[in-house]
Design a protein around this motif. Structure first.
Motif, PDB file in Angstrom:
ATOM      1  N   ALA A 123       0.811  -1.217   0.000  1.00 17.56           N
ATOM      2  CA  ALA A 123       0.000   0.000   0.000  1.00 17.56           C
ATOM      3  C   ALA A 123       0.847   1.271   0.000  1.00 17.56           C
ATOM      4  CB  ALA A 123      -0.941   0.003   1.203  1.00 17.56           C
ATOM      5  N   GLY A 126       3.823   3.266  -3.931  1.00 20.15           N
ATOM      6  CA  GLY A 126       3.814   4.474  -4.751  1.00 20.15           C
ATOM      7  C   GLY A 126       4.506   5.638  -4.084  1.00 20.15           C
ATOM      8  N   TYR A 165       5.106   3.677  -9.603  1.00 25.06           N
ATOM      9  CA  TYR A 165       5.605   2.709  -8.627  1.00 25.06           C
ATOM     10  C   TYR A 165       4.480   1.802  -8.131  1.00 25.06           C
ATOM     11  CZ  TYR A 165      10.444   4.048  -8.363  1.00 25.06           C
ATOM     12  OH  TYR A 165      11.759   4.244  -8.671  1.00 25.06           O
ATOM     13  N   ALA A 166       3.318   2.351  -7.883  1.00 23.66           N
ATOM     14  CA  ALA A 166       2.191   1.524  -7.448  1.00 23.66           C
ATOM     15  C   ALA A 166       1.866   0.460  -8.486  1.00 23.66           C
ATOM     16  CB  ALA A 166       0.973   2.401  -7.166  1.00 23.66           C
ATOM     17  N   GLN A 169       3.320  -3.402  -8.780  1.00 25.10           N
ATOM     18  CA  GLN A 169       2.756  -4.560  -8.065  1.00 25.10           C
ATOM     19  C   GLN A 169       2.039  -5.509  -8.990  1.00 25.10           C
ATOM     20  OE1 GLN A 169       1.012  -3.486  -4.135  1.00 25.10           O
ATOM     21  NE2 GLN A 169       1.230  -1.424  -4.991  1.00 25.10           N
TER      22      GLN A 169
END
Length: 170
Positions: A123, A126, A165-166, A169
């Protein structure tokens, strides 16, 4: 720095790994990581004796009143590797930096820095990725004598990295 620049990090399991090629010797880069005066040029300062296994680090780059946080030193191999951890709220961060001669550097006039944020919560990926881009750009600027990116460019130049960046995943 421009908002359309690619991210420099990747996931290695749950670890976020970013790299930089710095036009400086490992000794110079090491001083920016392991000496309080050098760390102050881009991140913050520390007090205490690293030989004790802990230091108090005060971040000075972000807004607000800086508070010292205790960092535990897990490895400190001069000019090669530094691994530390610190508690933040209910969580903990473990960080590792490795230095090596950059490819083709002919005797150490260029250093590859490999930064690893170990076990980043999904979570937070990011924001953590964007934040480390900013800090490592500050380190690069400190090493090269360029102007350090400040908070005035955070929203325009670094927040776009958060979504990228998120998305790592998958």
């Amino acid at each position: 720095m421009t908002a359309d620049r690619s991210i420099t990090g990747a996931l290695d399991g749950a670890d976020l790994v970013l790299t930089r090629e710095l036009p400086a010797s490992r000794s110079d880069v090491w001083s920016r990581l392991a000496e309080s005066d050098g760390l102050a040029t881009w991140f913050g300062t520390f007090t205490g004796d690293p030989a004790s296994g802990t230091v108090q680090v005060t971040g000075t780059a972000e807004p607000g009143e800086a508070e010292a946080a205790e960092y535990t030193i897990h490895e400190c191999t001069p000019e090669e590797a530094l691994e530390v951890s610190s508690a933040f709220g209910e969580g903990a961060w473990r960080l590792r930096v490795e230095l090596e001669d950059a490819p083709g550097s002919d005797g150490g006039d260029s250093t590859r820095l490999v930064f690893r944020h170990i076990d980043v919560p999904a979570a937070m990926l990011g924001d953590v990725g964007a934040g480390w881009e900013w800090y490592l750009d500050r380190l690069t600027a400190a090493v090269t004598g360029a102007q350090l990116p400040g908070l005035e460019v955070w929203e325009s130049d670094y927040m776009p990295f958060a979504a990228r960046y998120a998305a790592l995943q998958g």
